[in-house]
Design a protein around this motif. Structure first.
Motif, PDB file in Angstrom:
ATOM      1  N   SER A 194     -44.307 -38.157 -22.502  1.00 24.67           N
ATOM      2  CA  SER A 194     -43.380 -39.010 -21.769  1.00 24.67           C
ATOM      3  C   SER A 194     -43.242 -38.478 -20.344  1.00 24.67           C
ATOM      4  O   SER A 194     -43.457 -37.293 -20.088  1.00 24.67           O
ATOM      5  CB  SER A 194     -42.017 -38.998 -22.453  1.00 24.67           C
ATOM      6  OG  SER A 194     -41.086 -39.768 -21.710  1.00 24.67           O
ATOM      7  N   THR A 195     -42.877 -39.366 -19.420  1.00 25.65           N
ATOM      8  CA  THR A 195     -42.560 -38.940 -18.042  1.00 25.65           C
ATOM      9  C   THR A 195     -41.041 -38.884 -17.840  1.00 25.65           C
ATOM     10  O   THR A 195     -40.572 -38.658 -16.730  1.00 25.65           O
ATOM     11  CB  THR A 195     -43.188 -39.902 -17.016  1.00 25.65           C
ATOM     12  OG1 THR A 195     -42.787 -41.240 -17.324  1.00 25.65           O
ATOM     13  CG2 THR A 195     -44.702 -39.820 -17.052  1.00 25.65           C
ATOM     14  N   ASP A 196     -40.286 -39.079 -18.934  1.00 25.93           N
ATOM     15  CA  ASP A 196     -38.826 -39.058 -18.891  1.00 25.93           C
ATOM     16  C   ASP A 196     -38.316 -37.711 -19.416  1.00 25.93           C
ATOM     17  O   ASP A 196     -38.524 -37.391 -20.593  1.00 25.93           O
ATOM     18  CB  ASP A 196     -38.293 -40.206 -19.765  1.00 25.93           C
ATOM     19  CG  ASP A 196     -36.767 -40.296 -19.765  1.00 25.93           C
ATOM     20  OD1 ASP A 196     -36.104 -39.357 -19.265  1.00 25.93           O
ATOM     21  OD2 ASP A 196     -36.253 -41.305 -20.274  1.00 25.93           O
ATOM     22  N   PRO A 197     -37.657 -36.899 -18.574  1.00 25.30           N
ATOM     23  CA  PRO A 197     -37.199 -35.568 -19.002  1.00 25.30           C
ATOM     24  C   PRO A 197     -36.232 -35.596 -20.184  1.00 25.30           C
ATOM     25  O   PRO A 197     -36.043 -34.578 -20.849  1.00 25.30           O
ATOM     26  CB  PRO A 197     -36.491 -35.012 -17.764  1.00 25.30           C
ATOM     27  CG  PRO A 197     -37.030 -35.805 -16.623  1.00 25.30           C
ATOM     28  CD  PRO A 197     -37.348 -37.167 -17.165  1.00 25.30           C
ATOM     29  N   ARG A 198     -35.622 -36.735 -20.471  1.00 28.74           N
ATOM     30  CA  ARG A 198     -34.683 -36.809 -21.598  1.00 28.74           C
ATOM     31  C   ARG A 198     -35.391 -37.006 -22.937  1.00 28.74           C
ATOM     32  O   ARG A 198     -34.773 -36.917 -23.996  1.00 28.74           O
ATOM     33  CB  ARG A 198     -33.678 -37.935 -21.371  1.00 28.74           C
ATOM     34  CG  ARG A 198     -32.738 -37.669 -20.200  1.00 28.74           C
ATOM     35  CD  ARG A 198     -31.968 -38.916 -19.844  1.00 28.74           C
ATOM     36  NE  ARG A 198     -32.909 -40.014 -19.556  1.00 28.74           N
ATOM     37  CZ  ARG A 198     -32.541 -41.229 -19.164  1.00 28.74           C
ATOM     38  NH1 ARG A 198     -31.267 -41.523 -19.024  1.00 28.74           N
ATOM     39  NH2 ARG A 198     -33.461 -42.150 -18.918  1.00 28.74           N
ATOM     40  N   GLU A 199     -36.687 -37.329 -22.877  1.00 23.72           N
ATOM     41  CA  GLU A 199     -37.458 -37.572 -24.103  1.00 23.72           C
ATOM     42  C   GLU A 199     -38.110 -36.296 -24.588  1.00 23.72           C
ATOM     43  O   GLU A 199     -38.898 -35.695 -23.864  1.00 23.72           O
ATOM     44  CB  GLU A 199     -38.564 -38.597 -23.818  1.00 23.72           C
ATOM     45  CG  GLU A 199     -38.094 -40.014 -23.655  1.00 23.72           C
ATOM     46  CD  GLU A 199     -37.908 -40.696 -24.998  1.00 23.72           C
ATOM     47  OE1 GLU A 199     -38.627 -40.345 -25.945  1.00 23.72           O
ATOM     48  OE2 GLU A 199     -37.044 -41.584 -25.071  1.00 23.72           O
ATOM     49  N   LYS A 200     -37.792 -35.881 -25.812  1.00 22.79           N
ATOM     50  CA  LYS A 200     -38.472 -34.737 -26.408  1.00 22.79           C
ATOM     51  C   LYS A 200     -39.481 -35.260 -27.414  1.00 22.79           C
ATOM     52  O   LYS A 200     -39.110 -35.943 -28.356  1.00 22.79           O
ATOM     53  CB  LYS A 200     -37.463 -33.823 -27.098  1.00 22.79           C
ATOM     54  CG  LYS A 200     -36.456 -33.189 -26.150  1.00 22.79           C
ATOM     55  CD  LYS A 200     -35.442 -32.356 -26.931  1.00 22.79           C
ATOM     56  CE  LYS A 200     -34.606 -31.478 -26.030  1.00 22.79           C
ATOM     57  NZ  LYS A 200     -33.758 -32.239 -25.093  1.00 22.79           N
ATOM     58  N   ARG A 201     -40.749 -34.948 -27.190  1.00 16.50           N
ATOM     59  CA  ARG A 201     -41.789 -35.466 -28.069  1.00 16.50           C
ATOM     60  C   ARG A 201     -42.312 -34.387 -29.003  1.00 16.50           C
ATOM     61  O   ARG A 201     -42.735 -33.313 -28.538  1.00 16.50           O
ATOM     62  CB  ARG A 201     -42.943 -36.034 -27.218  1.00 16.50           C
ATOM     63  CG  ARG A 201     -42.553 -37.254 -26.379  1.00 16.50           C
ATOM     64  CD  ARG A 201     -42.410 -38.479 -27.239  1.00 16.50           C
ATOM     65  NE  ARG A 201     -41.668 -39.568 -26.640  1.00 16.50           N
ATOM     66  CZ  ARG A 201     -42.194 -40.537 -25.876  1.00 16.50           C
ATOM     67  NH1 ARG A 201     -43.472 -40.523 -25.591  1.00 16.50           N
ATOM     68  NH2 ARG A 201     -41.440 -41.517 -25.429  1.00 16.50           N
TER      69      ARG A 201
ATOM     70  N   ARG B 112     -38.668 -44.643 -15.899  1.00 16.95           N
ATOM     71  CA  ARG B 112     -39.094 -46.044 -16.053  1.00 16.95           C
ATOM     72  C   ARG B 112     -40.565 -46.174 -16.407  1.00 16.95           C
ATOM     73  O   ARG B 112     -41.016 -47.205 -16.868  1.00 16.95           O
ATOM     74  CB  ARG B 112     -38.809 -46.821 -14.763  1.00 16.95           C
ATOM     75  CG  ARG B 112     -37.323 -47.019 -14.501  1.00 16.95           C
ATOM     76  CD  ARG B 112     -37.097 -47.382 -13.060  1.00 16.95           C
ATOM     77  NE  ARG B 112     -37.748 -46.378 -12.187  1.00 16.95           N
ATOM     78  CZ  ARG B 112     -37.766 -46.446 -10.865  1.00 16.95           C
ATOM     79  NH1 ARG B 112     -37.229 -47.463 -10.233  1.00 16.95           N
ATOM     80  NH2 ARG B 112     -38.355 -45.485 -10.150  1.00 16.95           N
ATOM     81  N   ARG B 113     -41.347 -45.133 -16.134  1.00 18.65           N
ATOM     82  CA  ARG B 113     -42.771 -45.203 -16.474  1.00 18.65           C
ATOM     83  C   ARG B 113     -42.955 -45.077 -17.976  1.00 18.65           C
ATOM     84  O   ARG B 113     -42.188 -44.394 -18.643  1.00 18.65           O
ATOM     85  CB  ARG B 113     -43.529 -44.046 -15.820  1.00 18.65           C
ATOM     86  CG  ARG B 113     -44.249 -44.420 -14.539  1.00 18.65           C
ATOM     87  CD  ARG B 113     -45.070 -43.226 -14.059  1.00 18.65           C
ATOM     88  NE  ARG B 113     -46.410 -43.222 -14.632  1.00 18.65           N
ATOM     89  CZ  ARG B 113     -47.214 -42.156 -14.612  1.00 18.65           C
ATOM     90  NH1 ARG B 113     -46.807 -41.017 -14.089  1.00 18.65           N
ATOM     91  NH2 ARG B 113     -48.424 -42.232 -15.135  1.00 18.65           N
ATOM     92  N   ASN B 114     -43.962 -45.715 -18.491  1.00 18.11           N
ATOM     93  CA  ASN B 114     -44.293 -45.555 -19.900  1.00 18.11           C
ATOM     94  C   ASN B 114     -45.804 -45.607 -20.021  1.00 18.11           C
ATOM     95  O   ASN B 114     -46.382 -46.587 -20.516  1.00 18.11           O
ATOM     96  CB  ASN B 114     -43.625 -46.661 -20.718  1.00 18.11           C
ATOM     97  CG  ASN B 114     -43.755 -46.413 -22.210  1.00 18.11           C
ATOM     98  OD1 ASN B 114     -44.265 -45.367 -22.635  1.00 18.11           O
ATOM     99  ND2 ASN B 114     -43.323 -47.370 -23.003  1.00 18.11           N
ATOM    100  N   PRO B 115     -46.485 -44.571 -19.516  1.00 21.21           N
ATOM    101  CA  PRO B 115     -47.936 -44.666 -19.321  1.00 21.21           C
ATOM    102  C   PRO B 115     -48.734 -44.876 -20.604  1.00 21.21           C
ATOM    103  O   PRO B 115     -49.812 -45.466 -20.551  1.00 21.21           O
ATOM    104  CB  PRO B 115     -48.313 -43.342 -18.638  1.00 21.21           C
ATOM    105  CG  PRO B 115     -47.194 -42.423 -18.931  1.00 21.21           C
ATOM    106  CD  PRO B 115     -45.959 -43.276 -19.059  1.00 21.21           C
ATOM    107  N   THR B 116     -48.212 -44.427 -21.762  1.00 23.18           N
ATOM    108  CA  THR B 116     -48.999 -44.641 -22.988  1.00 23.18           C
ATOM    109  C   THR B 116     -49.131 -46.128 -23.295  1.00 23.18           C
ATOM    110  O   THR B 116     -50.135 -46.555 -23.854  1.00 23.18           O
ATOM    111  CB  THR B 116     -48.393 -43.907 -24.199  1.00 23.18           C
ATOM    112  OG1 THR B 116     -47.014 -44.259 -24.296  1.00 23.18           O
ATOM    113  CG2 THR B 116     -48.533 -42.403 -24.063  1.00 23.18           C
ATOM    114  N   SER B 117     -48.133 -46.949 -22.888  1.00 24.11           N
ATOM    115  CA  SER B 117     -48.313 -48.391 -23.137  1.00 24.11           C
ATOM    116  C   SER B 117     -48.842 -49.157 -21.934  1.00 24.11           C
ATOM    117  O   SER B 117     -49.609 -50.096 -22.104  1.00 24.11           O
ATOM    118  CB  SER B 117     -47.036 -49.025 -23.685  1.00 24.11           C
ATOM    119  OG  SER B 117     -45.946 -48.729 -22.890  1.00 24.11           O
ATOM    120  N   THR B 118     -48.497 -48.740 -20.695  1.00 23.56           N
ATOM    121  CA  THR B 118     -48.957 -49.516 -19.537  1.00 23.56           C
ATOM    122  C   THR B 118     -50.334 -49.085 -19.030  1.00 23.56           C
ATOM    123  O   THR B 118     -50.986 -49.834 -18.311  1.00 23.56           O
ATOM    124  CB  THR B 118     -47.960 -49.416 -18.366  1.00 23.56           C
ATOM    125  OG1 THR B 118     -47.843 -48.055 -17.965  1.00 23.56           O
ATOM    126  CG2 THR B 118     -46.593 -49.959 -18.758  1.00 23.56           C
TER     127      THR B 118
END
Ligand code: MN
Length: 205
Positions: free
Chosen positions: A66-73, A178-184
């Motif tokens: 993810s490019t969102d720091p709040r997302e832990k993958r 706002r980016r979601n590179p795995t889908s866009t």
């Protein structure tokens, strides 16, 4: 070939899978290739790989980066791969380990970081190797990525046992919720193909 690749070789059958078995790039102890492969196996995941000490350290990330720091993958550590695997794109045949298409989703270089916010460019190659060995031991690896789709700081944080890690974007100038590179941006950076296209191109004959 490095004995660190014994597990890799044990899981695969040379001649039955197009995955690499020789490793011409091994032996560059200072190489810092970075690659993410989208692997549409029985469970869809992204393989996150960092070249270190002659192999690719590897984690399977079910949801991808993810490019969102709040997302832990969730990132599950897997066996070291040969450095030449960074160029592998193709179809692992049905019945073989990891059957399904693989694309090179992102590629570039990486730099381990000792400091909170700075890549450690002053470190010697030996100093960087030691830093990474210690970080793997301590379960907290901080690094900078310079690739086509991803850039800036990331952290891999171990949270359970040997293998369970979290991949987290550092909140820096490259962070973007706002980016979601795995889908866009689903295509291969090598060939522009999606995993489905690789399966179509190389399967069915
Ligand atoms: Mn995989």
């Amino acid at each position: 070939m490095s004995e660190r690749l014994d597990t890799y070789r044990r899981k695969r059958r040379a001649g039955e899978t197009p995955e690499p078995f020789d490793d011409p790039s091994a032996g560059d102890p200072n190489g810092r290739r970075f690659v993410i492969q989208h692997h549409l196996a029985s469970s869809d995941h992204y393989d996150f790989r960092l070249e270190h000490d002659g192999v690719l350290l590897s984690w399977a990330v079910p949801k991808g980066p993810s490019t969102d720091p709040r997302e832990k993958r969730l990132a599950v550590r897997t066996e070291d791969h040969p450095v030449s695997y960074a160029d592998f794109e193709g179809l692992i045949p049905a019945g073989e380990y990891g059957a399904g298409p693989v694309i090179v989703w992102d590629a570039g270089t990486w730099t381990p970081a000792a400091q909170e916010r700075e890549p450690d460019t002053a470190a010697t190659a030996a100093g960087r190797r030691r830093l990474v060995d210690e970080a793997l031991e301590n379960g907290h690896l901080r690094f900078w990525i310079d690739a086509t789709k991803l850039s800036g700081g990331y952290v891999l944080q171990r949270f359970e046992g040997e293998d369970q890690w979290l991949l987290i974007k550092v909140d820096d100038g490259e962070a973007d919720a706002r980016r979601n590179p795995t889908s866009t941006e689903p295509e291969s950076v090598l060939t522009g193909r999606t995993p489905e296209q690789v399966a179509g191109d190389e399967g069915g004959h």
